[in-house]
Design a protein around this motif. Structure first.
Motif, PDB file in Angstrom:
ATOM      1  N   ALA A   1      -6.335   4.661   3.484  1.00  0.00           N
ATOM      2  CA  ALA A   1      -6.767   4.479   2.099  1.00  0.00           C
ATOM      3  C   ALA A   1      -5.706   3.759   1.275  1.00  0.00           C
ATOM      4  O   ALA A   1      -6.013   3.092   0.288  1.00  0.00           O
ATOM      5  CB  ALA A   1      -7.084   5.832   1.470  1.00  0.00           C
ATOM      6  N   ALA A   2      -4.444   3.874   1.684  1.00  0.00           N
ATOM      7  CA  ALA A   2      -3.363   3.220   0.946  1.00  0.00           C
ATOM      8  C   ALA A   2      -3.266   1.745   1.313  1.00  0.00           C
ATOM      9  O   ALA A   2      -3.056   0.893   0.443  1.00  0.00           O
ATOM     10  CB  ALA A   2      -2.040   3.936   1.225  1.00  0.00           C
TER      11      ALA A   2
ATOM     12  N   PHE B   1      -7.361  16.909  -3.506  1.00  0.00           N
ATOM     13  CA  PHE B   1      -6.934  16.548  -2.159  1.00  0.00           C
ATOM     14  C   PHE B   1      -5.576  17.119  -1.766  1.00  0.00           C
ATOM     15  O   PHE B   1      -5.297  17.296  -0.594  1.00  0.00           O
ATOM     16  CB  PHE B   1      -6.924  15.029  -1.996  1.00  0.00           C
TER      17      PHE B   1
ATOM     18  N   ASN C   1       1.271   3.847  -3.205  1.00  0.00           N
ATOM     19  CA  ASN C   1       0.766   5.217  -3.036  1.00  0.00           C
ATOM     20  C   ASN C   1       1.834   6.178  -2.515  1.00  0.00           C
ATOM     21  O   ASN C   1       1.524   7.121  -1.802  1.00  0.00           O
ATOM     22  CB  ASN C   1      -0.406   5.214  -2.057  1.00  0.00           C
TER      23      ASN C   1
ATOM     24  N   PRO D   1      -7.123   5.725  -5.059  1.00  0.00           N
ATOM     25  CA  PRO D   1      -6.928   5.886  -3.606  1.00  0.00           C
ATOM     26  C   PRO D   1      -7.373   7.248  -3.085  1.00  0.00           C
ATOM     27  O   PRO D   1      -7.784   7.356  -1.927  1.00  0.00           O
ATOM     28  CB  PRO D   1      -5.417   5.697  -3.427  1.00  0.00           C
ATOM     29  N   VAL D   2      -7.323   8.258  -3.949  1.00  0.00           N
ATOM     30  CA  VAL D   2      -7.703   9.604  -3.487  1.00  0.00           C
ATOM     31  C   VAL D   2      -9.196   9.644  -3.152  1.00  0.00           C
ATOM     32  O   VAL D   2      -9.599  10.176  -2.113  1.00  0.00           O
ATOM     33  CB  VAL D   2      -7.351  10.660  -4.544  1.00  0.00           C
ATOM     34  N   ALA D   3      -9.987   9.043  -4.032  1.00  0.00           N
ATOM     35  CA  ALA D   3     -11.426   9.016  -3.779  1.00  0.00           C
ATOM     36  C   ALA D   3     -11.714   8.235  -2.502  1.00  0.00           C
ATOM     37  O   ALA D   3     -12.554   8.636  -1.692  1.00  0.00           O
ATOM     38  CB  ALA D   3     -12.152   8.382  -4.955  1.00  0.00           C
TER      39      ALA D   3
ATOM     40  N   ALA E   1      -9.683   7.852   0.007  1.00  0.00           N
ATOM     41  CA  ALA E   1      -9.251   8.683   1.143  1.00  0.00           C
ATOM     42  C   ALA E   1     -10.351   9.671   1.510  1.00  0.00           C
ATOM     43  O   ALA E   1     -10.601   9.929   2.689  1.00  0.00           O
ATOM     44  CB  ALA E   1      -7.959   9.417   0.802  1.00  0.00           C
ATOM     45  N   GLY E   2     -11.024  10.184   0.469  1.00  0.00           N
ATOM     46  CA  GLY E   2     -12.145  11.095   0.708  1.00  0.00           C
ATOM     47  C   GLY E   2     -13.262  10.399   1.476  1.00  0.00           C
ATOM     48  O   GLY E   2     -13.842  10.965   2.403  1.00  0.00           O
TER      49      GLY E   2
ATOM     50  N   LEU F   1       1.037   9.660  -0.560  1.00  0.00           N
ATOM     51  CA  LEU F   1       1.305   9.756   0.872  1.00  0.00           C
ATOM     52  C   LEU F   1       2.299  10.871   1.182  1.00  0.00           C
ATOM     53  O   LEU F   1       2.151  11.583   2.183  1.00  0.00           O
ATOM     54  CB  LEU F   1       1.826   8.414   1.408  1.00  0.00           C
TER      55      LEU F   1
ATOM     56  N   GLY G   1       0.820  -1.211   0.000  1.00  0.00           N
ATOM     57  CA  GLY G   1       0.000   0.000   0.000  1.00  0.00           C
ATOM     58  C   GLY G   1       0.850   1.256   0.000  1.00  0.00           C
ATOM     59  O   GLY G   1       0.591   2.190  -0.747  1.00  0.00           O
TER      60      GLY G   1
ATOM     61  N   ILE H   1      -7.933   0.577  -4.931  1.00  0.00           N
ATOM     62  CA  ILE H   1      -6.519   0.601  -5.317  1.00  0.00           C
ATOM     63  C   ILE H   1      -6.341   1.498  -6.532  1.00  0.00           C
ATOM     64  O   ILE H   1      -5.372   2.246  -6.627  1.00  0.00           O
ATOM     65  CB  ILE H   1      -6.030  -0.841  -5.605  1.00  0.00           C
TER      66      ILE H   1
ATOM     67  N   TYR I   1      -5.218   9.016   4.572  1.00  0.00           N
ATOM     68  CA  TYR I   1      -4.494   8.585   3.383  1.00  0.00           C
ATOM     69  C   TYR I   1      -3.782   7.260   3.626  1.00  0.00           C
ATOM     70  O   TYR I   1      -3.727   6.412   2.743  1.00  0.00           O
ATOM     71  CB  TYR I   1      -3.492   9.663   2.947  1.00  0.00           C
TER      72      TYR I   1
END
Lengths: 167, 142
Positions: free
Chosen positions: B51-52, A125, A28, B29-31, B33-34, A32, A24, B26, B48
């Motif tokens: 979410a990751a 974001f 990312n 991930p931004v969505a 995280a939201g 991150l 993960g 995957i 985040y």
């Protein structure tokens, strides 16, 4: 049925969790790092907010932002620079660059009253101007301020209408 | 044996659900995280991190269950995840948050916390059945 040598169940769980974390974080990494950079200042803000009670605007998601905007219940406010606004913005949004809002009274039209639902957005974001703008607006006396953190990128990706002279 | 078939179907279905849930997260991930941030439980940066990492945990455990490898480990983690999700959903209900559960595809039609909670309860029951059968099978080996 193949029989595998069994290791301690807890170690196995820890191993899977570790593997997932590794994957993960690797997958990312950029996201991150960005979040961390924005996050350090944000963390301090959150701590302050706990004292100042509810001075931080609530987040809204794409679907809610669209719904409120379409039904005319909310005003979308673009926190980016006037230049960026001219190039492209969410159709129907007002421009209120963060820098311009730092004065005593944010330059919003008279139709926007303290009870109008205001949704601030910027470049997604990784952009924190909308959150900052939201806080300024709350300080200025607006009571229903939200932040759409997905911002213009999420809106555009969803295929929702944008306006501006981008070409 | 009928019972074995049934539990196998449950196991593969449960694994499939988690793989299906993991992939859109995957990819975006931004969505996700939201969606996590909308619960307003974690501090900014940790939304985040969650979410990751969460989607990969779902994916690995889903694959373990589907393939029938290390089933107990996969099922235990999935059970724990389900419990965490249910606590988060319940807290969203208690606080009156009107949010999308963010369980599967991000964005699109909203799934209310109540429906998500009921769905998670079903997944938890499936996990319990898989774990129970695993224990019986392990005992039969000796």
């Amino acid at each position: 049925m193949t029989r595998m040598r069994s290791i301690h169940p807890l170690s196995e769980i820890a191993l899977v969790v570790f593997l997932a974390t590794l994957l993960g974080v690797a997958w990312n990494k950029t996201l991150l790092t960005d979040a961390w950079r924005g996050g350090t200042s944000q963390a301090a803000v959150v701590a302050q907010a706990a004292q100042a009670a509810e001075a931080v605007p609530m987040p809204v998601g794409l679907a809610q932002a669209k719904e409120l905007h379409d039904s005319g219940q909310a005003v979308l406010v673009d926190a980016r620079s006037a230049d960026s606004f001219t190039k492209e913005h969410i159709a129907g949004a007002l421009s209120l660059p963060l820098a311009a809002a730092s004065g005593k009274k944010p330059p919003l039209p008279k139709s926007v009253t303290p009870d109008t639902i205001i949704i601030a957005y910027c470049n997604g974001f990784s952009c924190h101007d909308s959150m900052e703008l939201g806080k300024l607006l709350i300080k200025a006396g607006y009571r229903q301020v939200f932040v759409f953190e997905g911002g213009l990128p999420e809106w555009r990706d969803a295929g929702y209408p944008t306006a501006g002279g981008a070409s | 044996m009928k019972r074995i078939d049934f539990v196998m179907v449950l196991r593969i279905a449960l694994g499939g659900v988690f793989i299906y849930a993991a992939i859109p997260k995957i990819v975006d991930p931004v969505a996700f995280a939201g969606s996590v941030a909308a619960y307003r439980i974690l501090p900014y940066f940790w939304n985040y991190v969650a979410a990751a990492v969460l989607p990969f945990l779902e994916l690995i455990c889903g694959v373990l269950l589907v393939l029938g490898i290390r089933v107990r480990t996969g099922a235990l983690i999935i059970g724990a995840l389900n419990l965490v999700f249910m606590v988060a959903l319940a807290s969203a209900i208690v606080r009156g948050l009107d949010i999308d559960c963010g369980c599967f595809r991000q964005g699109g039609e909203k799934t209310t916390p109540w429906i998500a909670l009921a769905r998670d309860a079903v997944f938890l029951a499936m996990t319990a059945a898989v774990l129970r059968y695993e224990r019986i099978r392990a005992a039969q080996r000796f």
